[in-house]
Write a protein that holds these residues in place. Sequence first.
Motif, PDB file in Angstrom:
ATOM      1  N   VAL A  90       0.879  -1.272   0.077  1.00  0.00           N
ATOM      2  CA  VAL A  90       0.037   0.093   0.112  1.00  0.00           C
ATOM      3  C   VAL A  90       0.935   1.143  -0.031  1.00  0.00           C
ATOM      4  O   VAL A  90       2.142   1.319   0.560  1.00  0.00           O
ATOM      5  CB  VAL A  90      -0.916   0.043   1.339  1.00  0.00           C
ATOM      6  N   GLU A 107      -3.376   5.480  -0.027  1.00  0.00           N
ATOM      7  CA  GLU A 107      -4.189   5.563  -1.214  1.00  0.00           C
ATOM      8  C   GLU A 107      -5.461   4.714  -0.839  1.00  0.00           C
ATOM      9  O   GLU A 107      -5.385   3.636   0.292  1.00  0.00           O
ATOM     10  CB  GLU A 107      -3.419   4.594  -2.213  1.00  0.00           C
ATOM     11  N   VAL A 109      -7.946   1.847  -1.009  1.00  0.00           N
ATOM     12  CA  VAL A 109      -8.308   0.403  -1.595  1.00  0.00           C
ATOM     13  C   VAL A 109      -9.555   0.043  -1.517  1.00  0.00           C
ATOM     14  O   VAL A 109      -9.921  -0.341  -0.030  1.00  0.00           O
ATOM     15  CB  VAL A 109      -7.069  -0.428  -0.842  1.00  0.00           C
ATOM     16  N   LEU A 167      -4.921  -5.548   2.099  1.00  0.00           N
ATOM     17  CA  LEU A 167      -6.124  -4.897   1.380  1.00  0.00           C
ATOM     18  C   LEU A 167      -6.259  -5.399  -0.188  1.00  0.00           C
ATOM     19  O   LEU A 167      -5.202  -5.636  -0.830  1.00  0.00           O
ATOM     20  CB  LEU A 167      -5.881  -3.484   1.441  1.00  0.00           C
ATOM     21  N   ASP A 169      -7.573  -4.304  -3.854  1.00  0.00           N
ATOM     22  CA  ASP A 169      -7.849  -3.138  -4.802  1.00  0.00           C
ATOM     23  C   ASP A 169      -8.961  -3.588  -5.723  1.00  0.00           C
ATOM     24  O   ASP A 169      -9.903  -4.665  -5.659  1.00  0.00           O
ATOM     25  CB  ASP A 169      -6.821  -2.830  -5.694  1.00  0.00           C
ATOM     26  N   ARG A 170      -9.455  -2.683  -6.698  1.00  0.00           N
ATOM     27  CA  ARG A 170     -10.491  -2.806  -7.620  1.00  0.00           C
ATOM     28  C   ARG A 170     -10.369  -4.339  -8.295  1.00  0.00           C
ATOM     29  O   ARG A 170     -11.514  -4.785  -8.683  1.00  0.00           O
ATOM     30  CB  ARG A 170     -10.877  -1.595  -8.530  1.00  0.00           C
ATOM     31  N   LYS A 175      -2.556  -5.811  -1.519  1.00  0.00           N
ATOM     32  CA  LYS A 175      -1.521  -4.806  -0.910  1.00  0.00           C
ATOM     33  C   LYS A 175      -1.397  -4.865   0.622  1.00  0.00           C
ATOM     34  O   LYS A 175      -2.260  -4.963   1.326  1.00  0.00           O
ATOM     35  CB  LYS A 175      -2.035  -3.404  -1.193  1.00  0.00           C
TER      36      LYS A 175
END
Length: 433
Positions: A90, A107, A109, A167, A169-170, A175
Amino acid sequence: KISEKEQRIAAIITKYESVAPKKYKFAAVKKMTENFKVTLGKGGFGTVFKGKLSDGREVAVKVLNTSKGEGEDFVNEVVSISKTSHVNVVTLLGFCLEGSNQALIYEFVPNGTLEEFINKDRSSMDALLLWKTLHGIAVGVARGLEYLHRGCKTHIVHFDIKPHNILLDRELRPKIADFGLAKLCSTQKSALSVQGKRGTPGYMAPEFCFPNFGSISSKADVYSYGMMVLQMVKGKINISAGVDNNSENCSVYQMYDHLIQYDSLEAYGVTVDTNEVAKKLMLVGLWCIQKLPAERPTMTRVVEMLEGSKECLEMPPSPKSTLELPKFFEKNEKSDEYKAKIEYRSTGIYKQEKRMRLIIVKIEPKCHSLRGSRVLYNTISGRLQGQTYGRFPLQYHIGSINISLLFAVVRCRHTLTAATFCLSTYRPAVADI
């Protein structure tokens, strides 16, 4: 007035200012979060809020609970993660250090944590696609750890790898997050000097409790990673087979035994199409949780195993030798009077400390209940605390594998035998239940 703790933190951050991300005022943090309007999560560390930078980028703002600790978590995160740049780690975009206000701007997530992904019912999702997604997540986390261990100019050991700290992401790319326990280490040294235990029970490497297993190193992350991967496999299998997550019917031990006998996990709801991916994940996880750090692979080797052919993977030693106490006890004490079976042995004398002995004790309460085990655990701990043998204090660790099995490891003078120790401490403790 700025406290000594705040002055110390500010001095450390200033030292690394050249590599640190952008520094924000607390007023700017309030503005980007719309006065902390949307909460994403809470924990012992503080609270995470959703925010938006002036350029429109969405961010996650972690506001730390400054009443706890000495600010080490904040310093660790700013200093360690500022040195990273990897798709599976991340990104820290900025931080705030203004008086007692401490915040980290990451950022955003959007797909939550791996823990949420594992526990969510995805029975409607195509099975093969789901297992390939899990495999992709495992590979991504492994690459991120490989980068931290070997790719950074200053190597980093995370010390708290678990599903909650991964985490997605899309595109469901993982991450690695939460560097509050991380430690920077020289590229020239493999062993680390660490004060106390680091990590989360269930994912923490055994060498933190048993120093004779080996020194603390990046292999602690490998162990945590292995436990995480096994949790991914177990969670998916349990949902497919309709088994409760704590059920002994779907334990790692039983799955391992089934693999040995049938070379397949199909009995656990894994299909022919998904068996290869599931088996590969499980084998890699089992290799990573070997008891001795020296027997675990590096993260570079883990990536190779995950991306290579399943046929190239050897069957690891049984997890029973890793997750359970070895069945090598020499003497049993069985009596209804003491409400438990007590087994113990002395492992002999340390080579480096020829006048010391290591005693291992295993206790199986006959009352198989959480309350009974807790009472026994607390009673034994109370009896051991501050106990001495002659002039020499005992060093000990107490743990539990499940509600029906407690154990303790005691380091003492070589003249104290295992039998004498158990008769004077453990049998009276069991009698107190």
